[in-house]
Design a protein around this motif. Sequence first.
Motif, PDB file in Angstrom:
ATOM      1  N   HIS A  21       4.261   1.101   0.666  1.00 34.45           N
ATOM      2  CA  HIS A  21       4.060   0.981  -0.718  1.00 34.45           C
ATOM      3  C   HIS A  21       3.057   0.175  -1.207  1.00 34.45           C
ATOM      4  O   HIS A  21       2.214   0.496  -2.203  1.00 34.45           O
ATOM      5  CB  HIS A  21       5.498   1.141  -1.526  1.00 34.45           C
ATOM      6  N   ASP A  22       3.510  -1.286  -0.846  1.00 33.77           N
ATOM      7  CA  ASP A  22       2.451  -2.333  -1.330  1.00 33.77           C
ATOM      8  C   ASP A  22       0.939  -2.178  -0.851  1.00 33.77           C
ATOM      9  O   ASP A  22       0.257  -2.529  -1.602  1.00 33.77           O
ATOM     10  CB  ASP A  22       3.070  -3.556  -0.748  1.00 33.77           C
ATOM     11  N   LEU A  23       1.049  -1.642   0.619  1.00 29.97           N
ATOM     12  CA  LEU A  23      -0.574  -1.755   1.067  1.00 29.97           C
ATOM     13  C   LEU A  23      -1.313  -0.293   0.978  1.00 29.97           C
ATOM     14  O   LEU A  23      -2.549  -0.520   1.215  1.00 29.97           O
ATOM     15  CB  LEU A  23      -0.527  -2.414   2.499  1.00 29.97           C
ATOM     16  N   ALA A  24      -0.392   0.642   1.189  1.00 34.91           N
ATOM     17  CA  ALA A  24      -1.102   1.972   1.289  1.00 34.91           C
ATOM     18  C   ALA A  24      -1.498   2.687  -0.032  1.00 34.91           C
ATOM     19  O   ALA A  24      -0.908   3.714  -0.286  1.00 34.91           O
ATOM     20  CB  ALA A  24      -0.434   2.800   2.272  1.00 34.91           C
ATOM     21  N   THR A  25      -2.163   1.577  -0.944  1.00 38.69           N
ATOM     22  CA  THR A  25      -2.388   2.333  -2.131  1.00 38.69           C
ATOM     23  C   THR A  25      -3.654   3.388  -2.080  1.00 38.69           C
ATOM     24  O   THR A  25      -4.188   3.295  -1.211  1.00 38.69           O
ATOM     25  CB  THR A  25      -2.568   1.088  -3.140  1.00 38.69           C
ATOM     26  N   HIS A  26      -3.750   3.980  -3.165  1.00 44.80           N
ATOM     27  CA  HIS A  26      -5.069   5.134  -3.226  1.00 44.80           C
ATOM     28  C   HIS A  26      -6.149   4.199  -3.146  1.00 44.80           C
ATOM     29  O   HIS A  26      -7.157   4.606  -2.448  1.00 44.80           O
ATOM     30  CB  HIS A  26      -4.811   5.657  -4.489  1.00 44.80           C
ATOM     31  N   GLU A  27      -6.464   3.148  -3.687  1.00 40.29           N
ATOM     32  CA  GLU A  27      -7.536   2.389  -3.784  1.00 40.29           C
ATOM     33  C   GLU A  27      -8.000   2.110  -2.380  1.00 40.29           C
ATOM     34  O   GLU A  27      -9.073   2.173  -1.778  1.00 40.29           O
ATOM     35  CB  GLU A  27      -7.477   1.190  -4.630  1.00 40.29           C
TER      36      GLU A  27
END
Length: 353
Positions: A21-27
Amino acid sequence: MDFHPTEEQAAAASLAARIFHDLATHERLAAAGTGSDAELWKALTAAGLTAAVEEVGLLGLVLLLEEQGRTTAQVPYAATCAYGVLPVAAHGSSEQRARLLPALGSGEAVATGAFPARRTVTAGSDGRLTGTAPVVPWLRDATHVLVPDRDRTLWLVRTDAPGVATRPVETTAPWSAGSLTLTGAPAERLGGPDAHDAVLAAARTAFAGLQAGVCAGSLARAVEYTSTREQFGRPLSTNQGVMLRAADAHMDTEAIRVTAYEAAWRIDEGLPAREHALTAAWWASEAGKRVVHTGQHLHGGMGADLEHPVHRHFLWGRQLDAYLGCGSELLSELGALISEGEKSDGEKKGEDA
């Protein structure tokens, strides 16, 4: 059957959920393109989530891969665990386990598999391999490839070994894939004659768990969008057609999940599970593509935007639909397996009579 996770499995899944959740962001996913996210991979291995698979088993891995699928995180986690950690732990010699498992757990080594096997690789009497595997997921990240030969014997090949050539290949999903060409490449054998079918069953189960997460993530995005997007003064989610499509997608997602859980539990318990793994893979293929199509469709015109996050779930879902066997192939294999079992039972009853 007991699908309730152990304390260790639940803790590992919770930790994985936070990291993804913290690192696999859309950006970050958009910036990665078709490559893997090295920082995310480092965070997963540093947290012990790759090494933990040896302890939490296949059911624990399914739970962890659900979390990867929810975010479509671009790391070689599924491949390293399904084709590295679990096969080496289950079928490797004591020397192979001592040498390979620490490196796989720390992320120093990355594994993938040349599956599904097309019987295009032959092994010489000296253990050298010759042949090709046109598409191998996460090959661009891999240090080791698990390769089945024409006799369904499993071999571990280092990607930096002489006689090994790789070339980037783009697939539907951004899985850092490549083609593998072997020309008298040195390899080490992994396991005995039963290892191939066991590894394939476990891999199908693991990737079904990944598909369950992909579908859950797609559906969650669709629910959020239709709950906030208004048409004629009310949310889209209040329309009966939208509710029915979402309900069907939810039931399909649960079917993928529960069949993957059952197959994983049986494999962990040492019970016969080839039919159950095929069942989970069939649901992942057939139901999975329905769900990701629904997720994109419920976004309306936004779903046609290639840059929208839901499109990534669509790409992953379609890739997983065909990976390790599409629906018709899996049904054919399952039918043959059931027929073989019924024939064996009939012969046994005849002998008893």
